[in-house]
Motif scaffolding. Structure first.
Motif, PDB file in Angstrom:
ATOM      1  N   ILE A   1     -10.371   8.843   9.359  1.00 28.57           N
ATOM      2  CA  ILE A   1     -10.929   8.611   8.339  1.00 28.57           C
ATOM      3  C   ILE A   1      -9.816   8.396   7.946  1.00 28.57           C
ATOM      4  O   ILE A   1      -8.719   9.210   7.331  1.00 28.57           O
ATOM      5  N   ASP A   2     -10.148   7.395   6.850  1.00 30.15           N
ATOM      6  CA  ASP A   2      -9.124   6.839   5.381  1.00 30.15           C
ATOM      7  C   ASP A   2      -9.485   6.277   4.035  1.00 30.15           C
ATOM      8  O   ASP A   2     -10.853   5.932   4.791  1.00 30.15           O
ATOM      9  N   HIS A   3      -9.367   6.635   3.371  1.00 33.58           N
ATOM     10  CA  HIS A   3      -9.725   6.532   2.115  1.00 33.58           C
ATOM     11  C   HIS A   3      -9.495   5.082   2.113  1.00 33.58           C
ATOM     12  O   HIS A   3     -10.135   4.778   0.567  1.00 33.58           O
TER      13      HIS A   3
ATOM     14  N   ALA B   1      -1.330   6.428  -0.869  1.00 29.57           N
ATOM     15  CA  ALA B   1      -0.355   7.451  -1.147  1.00 29.57           C
ATOM     16  C   ALA B   1      -1.399   8.191  -2.144  1.00 29.57           C
ATOM     17  O   ALA B   1      -1.008   8.626  -3.420  1.00 29.57           O
ATOM     18  N   THR B   2      -1.756  10.156  -1.577  1.00 33.78           N
ATOM     19  CA  THR B   2      -2.109  10.868  -2.036  1.00 33.78           C
ATOM     20  C   THR B   2      -1.463  12.277  -1.905  1.00 33.78           C
ATOM     21  O   THR B   2      -0.931  12.656  -0.967  1.00 33.78           O
ATOM     22  N   ASP B   3      -1.576  13.437  -2.905  1.00 36.94           N
ATOM     23  CA  ASP B   3      -1.233  14.090  -2.399  1.00 36.94           C
ATOM     24  C   ASP B   3      -2.315  15.841  -1.726  1.00 36.94           C
ATOM     25  O   ASP B   3      -2.059  17.122  -1.462  1.00 36.94           O
TER      26      ASP B   3
ATOM     27  N   ASN C   1      11.916   7.376  10.503  1.00 34.48           N
ATOM     28  CA  ASN C   1      11.023   7.754  10.425  1.00 34.48           C
ATOM     29  C   ASN C   1       9.662   7.750  11.161  1.00 34.48           C
ATOM     30  O   ASN C   1       8.530   8.672  10.946  1.00 34.48           O
ATOM     31  N   PHE C   2       9.547   6.190  11.475  1.00 37.06           N
ATOM     32  CA  PHE C   2       8.501   5.621  11.927  1.00 37.06           C
ATOM     33  C   PHE C   2       8.285   6.404  13.464  1.00 37.06           C
ATOM     34  O   PHE C   2       7.374   7.129  14.128  1.00 37.06           O
ATOM     35  N   GLN C   3       9.353   7.522  14.052  1.00 31.45           N
ATOM     36  CA  GLN C   3      10.212   7.714  15.351  1.00 31.45           C
ATOM     37  C   GLN C   3       9.389   9.213  15.536  1.00 31.45           C
ATOM     38  O   GLN C   3       8.669   9.444  15.520  1.00 31.45           O
TER      39      GLN C   3
HETATM   40  C1  LIG Z   1       8.192   0.259   1.304  1.00 30.10           C
HETATM   41  C2  LIG Z   1       8.776   0.744   2.438  1.00 30.10           C
HETATM   42  C3  LIG Z   1       8.572   0.352   4.213  1.00 30.10           C
HETATM   43  C4  LIG Z   1       9.424   1.033   4.635  1.00 30.10           C
HETATM   44  N1  LIG Z   1      10.231   0.858   5.829  1.00 30.10           N
HETATM   45  C5  LIG Z   1      10.303   1.537   7.197  1.00 30.10           C
HETATM   46  C6  LIG Z   1      10.162   1.125   7.970  1.00 30.10           C
HETATM   47  O1  LIG Z   1      10.838   0.241   8.364  1.00 30.10           O
HETATM   48  N2  LIG Z   1      10.868   1.814   9.345  1.00 30.10           N
HETATM   49  C7  LIG Z   1      10.681   2.916   9.125  1.00 30.10           C
HETATM   50  O2  LIG Z   1      10.809   4.247   9.939  1.00 30.10           O
HETATM   51  N3  LIG Z   1       9.663   3.837   8.214  1.00 30.10           N
HETATM   52  C8  LIG Z   1       9.364   3.138   6.842  1.00 30.10           C
HETATM   53  N4  LIG Z   1       8.806   3.578   5.878  1.00 30.10           N
HETATM   54  C9  LIG Z   1       8.551   4.552   5.646  1.00 30.10           C
HETATM   55  C10 LIG Z   1       6.957   5.074   6.642  1.00 30.10           C
HETATM   56  O3  LIG Z   1       6.450   3.651   6.196  1.00 30.10           O
HETATM   57  C11 LIG Z   1       6.270   6.048   6.340  1.00 30.10           C
HETATM   58  O4  LIG Z   1       7.405   7.521   6.791  1.00 30.10           O
HETATM   59  C12 LIG Z   1       4.889   6.381   7.695  1.00 30.10           C
HETATM   60  O5  LIG Z   1       4.504   5.497   7.603  1.00 30.10           O
HETATM   61  C13 LIG Z   1       4.440   7.636   7.481  1.00 30.10           C
HETATM   62  O6  LIG Z   1       3.730   7.616   8.298  1.00 30.10           O
HETATM   63  P1  LIG Z   1       2.523   8.603   7.887  1.00 30.10           P
HETATM   64  O7  LIG Z   1       0.930   8.358   9.196  1.00 30.10           O
HETATM   65  O8  LIG Z   1       2.932  10.606   8.226  1.00 30.10           O
HETATM   66  O9  LIG Z   1       1.924   8.090   6.664  1.00 30.10           O
HETATM   67  P2  LIG Z   1       0.914   6.583   5.905  1.00 30.10           P
HETATM   68  O10 LIG Z   1       1.751   5.710   7.145  1.00 30.10           O
HETATM   69  O11 LIG Z   1       1.592   6.451   4.529  1.00 30.10           O
HETATM   70  O12 LIG Z   1      -0.208   7.180   6.062  1.00 30.10           O
HETATM   71  C14 LIG Z   1      -1.338   7.709   5.646  1.00 30.10           C
HETATM   72  C15 LIG Z   1      -1.972   7.691   5.178  1.00 30.10           C
HETATM   73  O13 LIG Z   1      -3.391   8.874   5.050  1.00 30.10           O
HETATM   74  C16 LIG Z   1      -4.078   7.658   3.948  1.00 30.10           C
HETATM   75  N5  LIG Z   1      -4.305   8.132   3.089  1.00 30.10           N
HETATM   76  C17 LIG Z   1      -3.905   9.285   2.040  1.00 30.10           C
HETATM   77  N6  LIG Z   1      -4.502   9.970   1.165  1.00 30.10           N
HETATM   78  C18 LIG Z   1      -5.667  10.552   1.619  1.00 30.10           C
HETATM   79  C19 LIG Z   1      -7.136  10.858   1.228  1.00 30.10           C
HETATM   80  N7  LIG Z   1      -7.246  11.646   0.558  1.00 30.10           N
HETATM   81  N8  LIG Z   1      -8.059  10.659   2.440  1.00 30.10           N
HETATM   82  C20 LIG Z   1      -7.907   9.919   3.392  1.00 30.10           C
HETATM   83  N9  LIG Z   1      -6.873   9.531   3.416  1.00 30.10           N
HETATM   84  C21 LIG Z   1      -5.819   9.233   3.080  1.00 30.10           C
HETATM   85  C22 LIG Z   1      -3.636   6.496   3.460  1.00 30.10           C
HETATM   86  O14 LIG Z   1      -3.746   5.655   3.151  1.00 30.10           O
HETATM   87  C23 LIG Z   1      -2.283   5.863   4.782  1.00 30.10           C
HETATM   88  O15 LIG Z   1      -3.408   5.044   5.677  1.00 30.10           O
HETATM   89  C24 LIG Z   1       9.031   3.200   4.793  1.00 30.10           C
HETATM   90  C25 LIG Z   1       8.016   2.599   3.540  1.00 30.10           C
HETATM   91  C26 LIG Z   1       8.149   2.355   3.126  1.00 30.10           C
HETATM   92  C27 LIG Z   1       6.882   3.279   1.367  1.00 30.10           C
END
Ligand SMILES: Cc1cc2nc3c(=O)[nH]c(=O)nc-3n(C[C@H](O)[C@H](O)[C@H](O)COP(=O)(O)OP(=O)(O)OC[C@H]3O[C@@H](n4cnc5c(N)ncnc54)[C@H](O)[C@@H]3O)c2cc1C
Length: 432
Positions: free
Chosen positions: A51-53, A200-202, A412-414
């Motif tokens: 699920i994603d919003h 992004a949300t909390d 961070n991606f890893q």
């Molecule tokens: C500009 C930028 C450049 C970056 N470049 C790099 C890079 O090159 N290499 C690297 O390693 N890291 C990079 N990062 C960091 C990396 O993007 C994040 O650390 C990584 O995406 C985190 O993955 P995640 O799945 O935890 O969160 P996210 O990828 O942020 O995914 C979270 C998901 O949750 C969803 N969500 C949020 N709140 C809700 C809700 N209430 N209900 C439903 N869905 C919700 C969002 O829509 C989103 O799709 C970058 C970040 C930014 C901002």
């Protein structure tokens, strides 16, 4: 998509009929960690709902690495996570990082025929676009038969611990704007607070609080630093200038240094050097910057004095960019003269200050510019093998929502891939 009115049979009590769709695992957040976890769990045979919003999946992957996604880093050492990860307990990520390494993700990228290249310091980027990585993750979800609801808001989550049929029906009842769903394994992959305008949300932190899960204080990381007030005015004119520096914060065991490029902005400093140090910088403390880290400044200035009649600024321009040399020479009247007329003391001061520019940021550009969120779900309550919460059965946290923050450069991606993989391998199969 499962219809809301469908009737579902409990896998271990097939005589019971439920009107709420049941999934082996429900993952909230279709970003890097959520998409990867969903695909991996689906391919293990689990019935997964993601699920994603937001309207689009993985917006952060899309904008990452300047649109080319720095998807991992070859220099990551899973046995020494403290080298590249920040958090209360960097050792927490060791298990997941060891079991899903950069080499594993590279193999997946290669399997999907995605061309990539290495930039400096082990950073790997997609040759064409970050869209290739997103398409790969979606294909992995497809291969795992993952159901996706998007855009879909989660309104409420209840844990039915006292339910008589808890063991088979799953304990989490989730009310969404696509209707109610239930599961025994709820995975939170909603990321951090940075870049709110792309979704992004909390959510993850609020859910943690709902279940009394402790949080480590959140603050922006990998973020430009700002310098308010008149003192910054002479440097604001350098906006756009980039140069290699050494940047240092902290003292003794808290000392952290990076050799990277620094970028002047209108409001302060950015560039890889500053983004990296920002994750270690404490409010109100100074930074020390060596603006000519590879030069022997005292020797170069002494030689200049012996053989040249140029203005100090012009002589300095052989050591640092000329715009910086001009601005720097303005700092003292003693430095606004031909170098052969400068006193040894004035030149020594010049060398010293260029090699150790001490300045205290007044703040950061905040979540609107930060690449990551420091802090998050306290790792002490999570299993490092599975990412499951020790105090709340069936609840998992993966990716950036956890108090694990990587360096700039693909770390961070890893972490997102590795934590998602650890969780996906541990999610219980139907009826277990
Ligand atoms: C500009 C930028 C450049 C970056 N470049 C790099 C890079 O090159 N290499 C690297 O390693 N890291 C990079 N990062 C960091 C990396 O993007 C994040 O650390 C990584 O995406 C985190 O993955 P995640 O799945 O935890 O969160 P996210 O990828 O942020 O995914 C979270 C998901 O949750 C969803 N969500 C949020 N709140 C809700 C809700 N209430 N209900 C439903 N869905 C919700 C969002 O829509 C989103 O799709 C970058 C970040 C930014 C901002």
């Amino acid at each position: 998509m499962a219809a809301q009115s469908e009737l579902f049979l409990c896998p271990t009590h097939p005589n019971e009929v439920q009107t709420t769709p049941f999934f082996d695992a429900i993952i909230i957040g279709a970003g890097a960690a959520g998409l990867f976890c969903a695909g991996q769990a689906g391919q293990r045979g689990l019935k997964v709902l993601l699920i994603d919003h937001a309207d689009k999946v993985a917006e952060k992957i899309r904008i990452s690495g300047g649109g080319r996604c720095n998807f991992t880093n070859r220099d990551l050492d899973p046995a020494a996570p403290h080298k590249h990860f920040v958090g209360q307990n960097p050792q927490f990520c060791r298990s997941a990082l060891s079991r899903y390494t950069p080499a594993d993700f590279i193999a997946l990228v290669q399997k999907h025929g995605i061309p990539f290249h290495e930039k400096h310091k082990g950073q790997l980027f997609a040759d064409r676009s970050a869209e290739d990585i997103i398409a790969m993750l979606l294909a992995e979800c497809e291969a795992g038969g993952v159901t996706r609801w998007q855009p879909c808001s989660v309104k409420k989550i209840d844990f039915l611990a006292s339910s008589a049929s808890e063991s088979c029906w799953g304990s989490y009842q989730i009310d969404t704007d696509h209707g109610p769903v239930s599961t025994g394994a709820l995975v939170i992959a909603t990321g951090g607070l940075s870049i709110p305008k792309i979704g992004a949300t909390d959510f993850g932190y609020r859910l943690a609080q709902q279940f009394n899960i402790p949080l480590i204080e959140r603050k922006p990381g990998l973020v430009p630093l700002t310098f308010d007030g008149a003192g910054w005015a002479p440097y604001a004119q350098l906006a756009g200038l980039a140069l290699p520096v050494q940047i240092i914060t902290g003292v003794k065991k808290n000392r952290m240094a990076f050799d990277e490029d620094l970028l002047f902005t209108h409001r302060g400093l950015s560039g890889p050097a500053v983004l990296q140090i920002s994750s270690y910088w404490q409010d109100g403390t100074p930074l020390a910057i060596n603006l000519a880290p590879t030069a022997d400044l005292p020797a170069a200035l002494a030689q200049g004095k012996a053989r040249s009649r140029k203005l100090i600024a012009n002589e300095l321009a052989t050591l640092v960019p000329s715009r910086l040399a001009d601005a720097w020479a303005q700092r003292e009247a003693d430095w606004q003269r031909p170098i052969n007329e400068a006193s040894d003391k004035a030149l020594a001061r010049l060398a010293e200050q260029l090699a150790r520019w001490e300045l205290t940021p007044t703040g950061t550009e905040g979540y609107k510019k930060a690449e990551v969120t420091l802090g998050g779900v306290d790792t002490r309550v999570l299993s490092q093998q599975t990412m499951e919460c020790k105090t709340q059965p069936g609840l998992y946290f993966i990716g950036e929502v956890v108090d694990v923050t990587g360096w700039l450069g693909g770390y961070n991606f890893q972490w997102a891939w590795a934590s998602a993989h650890a969780c996906a391998q541990a999610l219980p199969m139907e009826g277990q």
